[in-house]
Design an enzyme around this catalytic site. Structure first.
Site: not given
Length: 728
Positions: A422, A425, A538
């Site tokens: 992601g 992370g 997002d």
């Protein structure tokens, strides 16, 4: 003067020892010789490399079994007759090698010569080997090769019955027999006689084999196998004078037993099978080691262990060169030494135990301090403050996991457990101790901005309870970088689903419409129905996960933000993913709820076209899917860009309705875009209309469907926003 002479002689002796290469090592001829190959020790007189072995028959080559240089696959081979060496026993003068078995799968007589040891200082051990015949009515024997091939050294005939081959560990079953091997056997031929009343569809076998290995590990033969065979050896006459012991001693003395020497060599007694009388060397009584090297036999300290000497309890053992002696000893005089020894031992044990305990305590304290350091470093205090100030929301507290539990769940964060990467992370798949499958996000290296995003995601997800939002189970702050633990979503991302990575369940029109409704409903919940409005910031197809039933779940709230109910926008630095970012937000740095609507419009365009938000292929006029979609609609080319599955399954009117809604979401001016409430409602109406149309087509009993839907739309639009919330 005498003292000077003694010192001079000692100096000369030291110089001679340093010059003599044989005095450098105890187990090899010199320090450059390899001492092992694979897991087999190679003692002198055998050796690897020039100058490391006594003669050509004792040269060993170390080579790989699979043409690689991996030390695990290295095996030693006797170079002279290319047999793999399994082990070498200096004391017994034996070497165990792999030796091929002989087989006959025809009805005729067959034989093979075993003559590679005819002139070698090796012979087949009669003590360690047996001759074995296997098969139904197998008549096999060992015979002389020269001068008379008819001379038999021995053999046997295996019994046979109707039962299948069964092999007992001692050859006591059917189809098997064994006999002893003659002493000093160098060369022979193996003969298998023609089959009489035997089964012609089976092979017969005859071979020498290590008796112990045959009784413990042998299972079943096959024509191409090799088995361990024990060879006895001595030093051939050509190599005898190359021995370091012979070069530095009297050969006659060595070849006779001499109790004053540390070693001796002797010629074995010969029975007329072979003609070898090669001497073998032994360490004398009271010594052990390698008798083929200078100072290779070392004195045994018989006093070091009670079973090595026969001194009485009242006597004291004193070690001597090659032996020991028992001297009278006063029992009382031993008592102080025993007390001192016991006390010293207890003191040493106490020091060892105390040191070990202190080490454990210090290590535990360091581990605790390290975890406390990481907890503060990873925002633990900030998280506690955030959660304590939001307790009014009555949200169930998240669990704080410990690092050991998560390391065990992910096999120490093995690369094999990685299921995704992601923006904040790496995602690992893990199984907790209670059997639950979870997704564990290991954050990237934390800076102040990333830390704020991490804390923000924990706080936001701890307050959301919606079936179309990924559920946060807990976090771990005692590691170098923080960890988030989510419910595991099994079917990947919407982006993967649309890109054709799932051939078993292709994205049908109904599934695309349902996913759009679920995402829209979750965004409507975040914007209007949560205790405080939340802007996701997002929204994209890679942040929409699909569970085992292909239900959509929104993930990755790292840059999401709360807003006050009366607040219209957020003024922030531009964050998001290129291709999904609201152009108006990009220009003004003011994020509104309509910015999430724009990103959702891009996802709708992906659902309709199957295209990516940003194209790198150059097959369309612009890289941006949003721009390409709007321009295609304005150019009356909508049906030229749609996914084939959509064209195949959906009604034209429904496609146009969803496309128009998508175009409105992608409007460059935020005030002209619909709210997520309106988007969710319109998509649900389209779905209801489609269901009604399907029912009408199927049963032919539904009338005035469009009118009924229109009326329901009017009623729904008048309800409070809470009544539109999808069930959670």
């Amino acid at each position: 003067m005498e003292l000077q002479m003694v010192l001079f002689r000692m100096l000369v002796l030291v110089i001679m020892c340093s010059v003599n290469p044989f005095a450098r090592a105890s187990e090899v001829i010199n320090s450059s010789c390899l001492e092992d190959c694979g897991n087999v020790s190679i003692p002198y007189p055998f050796g690897i490399g020039n100058g490391c072995y006594v003669g050509d028959w004792f040269e060993i080559v170390c080579k790989s079994s699979n043409d690689s240089y991996d030390p695990r696959f290295l095996k030693p081979f006797l170079k002279k007759f290319n047999r793999e060496v399994l082990d070498i026993n200096i004391t017994a003068s034996t070497v165990r090698v792999e030796y091929p078995i002989f087989s006959s799968c025809t009805n005729g007589m067959e034989s093979t010569n075993n003559s590679e040891l005819a002139k070698a200082p090796f012979f087949f051990s009669d003590i360690n080997n047996n001759f074995v015949a296997m098969g139904c009515h197998n008549d096999a024997s060992m015979r002389s090769i020269f001068p008379d091939p008819s001379i038999s050294y021995g053999g046997c005939k295996s019994p046979c019955d109707k039962a299948p081959f069964t092999y007992g560990s001692f050859c006591n079953a059917t189809n098997c027999c064994q006999t002893a091997v003659p002493s000093h056997l160098h060369a022979f031929s193996t003969v298998i006689e023609p089959k009489n009343n035997g089964r012609s569809d089976e092979c017969n076998y005859a071979f020498l084999i290590d008796r112990n290995w045959f009784e413990t590990k042998f299972t079943k033969p096959n024509p191409n196998m090799s088995v361990p065979v024990v060879l006895e050896w001595g030093i051939d006459n050509a190599s005898l004078y190359s021995l370091p012991t012979v070069k530095n001693s009297n050969l006659t003395a060595i070849l006779e037993y001499n109790s004053s020497m540390a070693y001796y060599c002797s010629r074995p007694q010969i029975t007329r099978i072979g003609d070898s009388s090669a001497p073998r060397c032994r360490c004398n009584n009271g010594y052990r080691g390698n008798p083929y090297l200078l100072r290779g036999c070392r004195d045994i300290d018989e006093c070091a262990s009670a079973h090595l000497n026969r001194c009485a309890y009242e006597e004291r053992c004193e070690n001597t060169e090659g032996y020991y002696r028992c001297v009278p000893s006063n029992y009382k005089s031993k008592k102080p030494f025993i007390i001192i020894g016991v006390s010293t031992s207890l003191g040493v044990l106490f020091l060892i135990f105390g040191g070990w305990w202190s080490y454990k305590v210090i290590k535990k304290r360091r581990r605790v301090k390290r975890k406390e350091k990481f907890f503060k470093q990873n925002g633990g205090l900030l998280l506690e403050k955030q959660l304590s100030t939001n307790n009014k929301d009555n949200v169930e507290n998240i669990k704080l996991f410990n690092s050991k539990e998560l390391e065990k769940a992910t096999d120490q964060f093995s690369a094999d457990r990685i299921i995704g990467h992601g923006g904040q992370g790496t995602i690992y798949k893990g199984m907790l101790a209670d059997g639950r499958i979870v997704a564990i996000k290991k954050s990237n290296i934390i800076d102040e901005e990333k830390l704020q995003e991490f804390i923000n995601e924990v706080v936001i997800l701890s307050k959301i309870n919606h079936r179309n939002v990924v559920k946060l189970l807990g976090c771990c702050l005692e590691t170098e970088v923080p960890l988030l633990i989510y419910e595991f979503i099994s079917n990947g991302t919407l982006a993967q689903y649309l890109n054709g990575q799932n051939e078993k369940f292709p994205p049908t029109w109904d599934m695309r419409l349902r996913i759009a409704i679920e995402v829209a409903g979750a965004l409507f919940y975040l914007h209007s129905a949560a205790s405080s409005p939340i802007y996701h910031r997002d929204i994209k197809s890679t942040n929409i996960l699909l569970d085992e039933k292909y239900r959509a779940k929104i993930a990755d709230f790292g840059i999401s933000r709360y807003v006050n109910i009366d607040q219209t926008h957020l003024s922030t630095l531009v964050h998001g993913t290129f291709g999904y970012v609201d152009p108006e937000y990009f220009q003004s740095s003011q994020f509104t709820d309509k910015s999430d609507v724009y990103s959702f419009g891009v996802v709708l365009a992906e659902l309709l076209t199957g295209e990516k938000a940003i194209s790198s292929t150059g097959m369309r006029d612009t890289k941006s899917l949003a721009t390409f979609f709007v321009s295609s609609m304005e150019g009356n080319n909508l049906f030229g860009i749609l996914d084939s599955q959509v064209l195949k399954e959906a009604e034209k009117e429904k496609i146009i309705t969803v496309a128009n809604l998508t175009k409105r979401c992608l409007n460059l001016k935020g005030r002209k875009r619909p709210t997520m409430r309106e988007v969710a409602m319109e998509l649900e109406v389209i779905q209801m209309s489609q269901r009604a149309s399907n029912l009408k087509q199927k049963y032919g009993e539904i009338e005035d469907v469009e009118t009924e839907i229109s009326e329901q739309y009017d009623v729904t639009s008048s309800l409070d926003s809470q009544s539109l919330l999808l069930s959670t």
